[in-house]
Design a protein around this motif. Structure first.
Motif, PDB file in Angstrom:
ATOM      1  N   LEU A  81      -6.903   9.755   7.285  1.00 36.93           N
ATOM      2  CA  LEU A  81      -5.946   9.961   6.202  1.00 36.93           C
ATOM      3  C   LEU A  81      -6.162   9.080   4.974  1.00 36.93           C
ATOM      4  CD1 LEU A  81      -2.750  10.183   8.452  1.00 36.93           C
ATOM      5  CD2 LEU A  81      -4.023  12.091   7.419  1.00 36.93           C
ATOM      6  N   GLY A  82      -7.051   8.084   5.072  1.00 34.81           N
ATOM      7  CA  GLY A  82      -7.197   7.145   3.968  1.00 34.81           C
ATOM      8  C   GLY A  82      -6.011   6.203   3.876  1.00 34.81           C
ATOM      9  N   TYR A  83      -5.300   6.021   4.986  1.00 29.64           N
ATOM     10  CA  TYR A  83      -4.142   5.141   5.046  1.00 29.64           C
ATOM     11  C   TYR A  83      -4.579   3.711   5.351  1.00 29.64           C
ATOM     12  CZ  TYR A  83      -0.385   8.725   5.183  1.00 29.64           C
ATOM     13  OH  TYR A  83       0.509   9.707   4.886  1.00 29.64           O
ATOM     14  N   VAL A  84      -3.666   2.782   5.138  1.00 30.28           N
ATOM     15  CA  VAL A  84      -3.872   1.380   5.463  1.00 30.28           C
ATOM     16  C   VAL A  84      -2.710   0.919   6.338  1.00 30.28           C
ATOM     17  CG1 VAL A  84      -5.159   0.882   3.335  1.00 30.28           C
ATOM     18  CG2 VAL A  84      -2.664   0.580   3.379  1.00 30.28           C
ATOM     19  N   GLU A  85      -2.890  -0.191   7.009  1.00 29.35           N
ATOM     20  CA  GLU A  85      -1.796  -0.752   7.797  1.00 29.35           C
ATOM     21  C   GLU A  85      -0.738  -1.284   6.851  1.00 29.35           C
ATOM     22  OE1 GLU A  85      -1.107  -4.533  10.661  1.00 29.35           O
ATOM     23  OE2 GLU A  85      -2.824  -3.281  11.188  1.00 29.35           O
ATOM     24  N   PRO A 117       0.021   5.308   2.941  1.00 30.04           N
ATOM     25  CA  PRO A 117      -0.854   5.372   1.784  1.00 30.04           C
ATOM     26  C   PRO A 117      -0.983   4.004   1.121  1.00 30.04           C
ATOM     27  CG  PRO A 117       0.819   7.102   1.701  1.00 30.04           C
ATOM     28  CD  PRO A 117       1.191   6.174   2.811  1.00 30.04           C
ATOM     29  N   PRO A 118      -2.174   3.662   0.667  1.00 26.75           N
ATOM     30  CA  PRO A 118      -2.342   2.373  -0.013  1.00 26.75           C
ATOM     31  C   PRO A 118      -1.399   2.249  -1.215  1.00 26.75           C
ATOM     32  CG  PRO A 118      -4.466   3.452   0.308  1.00 26.75           C
ATOM     33  CD  PRO A 118      -3.399   4.446   0.688  1.00 26.75           C
ATOM     34  N   GLY A 119      -0.756   1.114  -1.316  1.00 27.05           N
ATOM     35  CA  GLY A 119       0.090   0.840  -2.464  1.00 27.05           C
ATOM     36  C   GLY A 119       1.489   1.416  -2.405  1.00 27.05           C
ATOM     37  N   THR A 120       1.804   2.222  -1.387  1.00 28.08           N
ATOM     38  CA  THR A 120       3.153   2.785  -1.332  1.00 28.08           C
ATOM     39  C   THR A 120       3.843   2.455  -0.019  1.00 28.08           C
ATOM     40  OG1 THR A 120       2.329   4.927  -0.559  1.00 28.08           O
ATOM     41  CG2 THR A 120       2.680   4.693  -2.911  1.00 28.08           C
ATOM     42  N   GLY A 121       3.231   2.828   1.113  1.00 31.02           N
ATOM     43  CA  GLY A 121       3.848   2.547   2.405  1.00 31.02           C
ATOM     44  C   GLY A 121       5.127   3.331   2.619  1.00 31.02           C
ATOM     45  N   PHE A 122       6.040   2.754   3.380  1.00 32.53           N
ATOM     46  CA  PHE A 122       7.275   3.434   3.752  1.00 32.53           C
ATOM     47  C   PHE A 122       8.086   3.806   2.521  1.00 32.53           C
ATOM     48  CE2 PHE A 122      11.778   3.498   4.788  1.00 32.53           C
ATOM     49  CZ  PHE A 122      11.785   4.442   5.797  1.00 32.53           C
ATOM     50  N   GLY A 123       8.614   5.022   2.518  1.00 34.60           N
ATOM     51  CA  GLY A 123       9.453   5.487   1.424  1.00 34.60           C
ATOM     52  C   GLY A 123       8.688   6.104   0.282  1.00 34.60           C
ATOM     53  N   GLY A 124       7.373   6.118   0.369  1.00 32.40           N
ATOM     54  CA  GLY A 124       6.557   6.723  -0.683  1.00 32.40           C
ATOM     55  C   GLY A 124       6.566   8.238  -0.589  1.00 32.40           C
TER      56      GLY A 124
END
Length: 132
Positions: A26-30, A43-50
């Motif tokens: 997914l191109g996600y980060v921890e 998602p990089p730079g957003t996380g929860f609530g994005g």
């Protein structure tokens, strides 16, 4: 008012292993860790609530792999379906047979713990920070 999906939770034996796999897919980060050993990816730079839901890999000694009533569908964003299939297989996905006919325009796959997901045909635009 309406609800929005904020998180998808996947029970698994080895959250670390699946975090590597799904982050690559997914191109996600921890974006966080749970006290019970769960790992949240987003998602990089957003996380929860994005704009996209996060994925929580929740440790369980009794996950139910294979075809579940709910599964994830993914779409390529920067390449065609064949190239994305090659990339997912290289990350550790495996083909899965859930009774498809062979005429489908999607691929049924399993993650490294056997959880079924589908790679759809349509190429869609990626979602970035600030996109709704």
């Amino acid at each position: 008012m309406a609800c929005r999906i904020s998180e998808l939770v996947l029970d698994c034996v080895d959250p670390e292993r699946l975090a590597v796999f799904w982050a690559g897919v997914l191109g996600y980060v921890e974006v966080g860790r749970e006290p019970d050993g769960g790992i949240e990816l987003g998602p990089p730079g957003t996380g929860f609530g994005g704009p996209q839901p996060t994925l929580i890999l929740s440790p369980s000694s009794d996950p139910r792999p294979a075809k579940l009533p709910l599964h994830l569908d993914v779409n390529p964003t920067d390449r065609d379906q064949d190239a994305e299939l090659e990339r997912l297989l290289a990350l550790g996905a495996r083909p899965a047979d859930v009774g498809q006919t062979g005429e489908e325009n999607w691929h049924v796959l399993q993650d490294p713990e056997g959880n079924v997901f589908c790679l759809l045909h349509a190429r869609i635009s990626p979602v970035g920070p600030g996109t709704v």
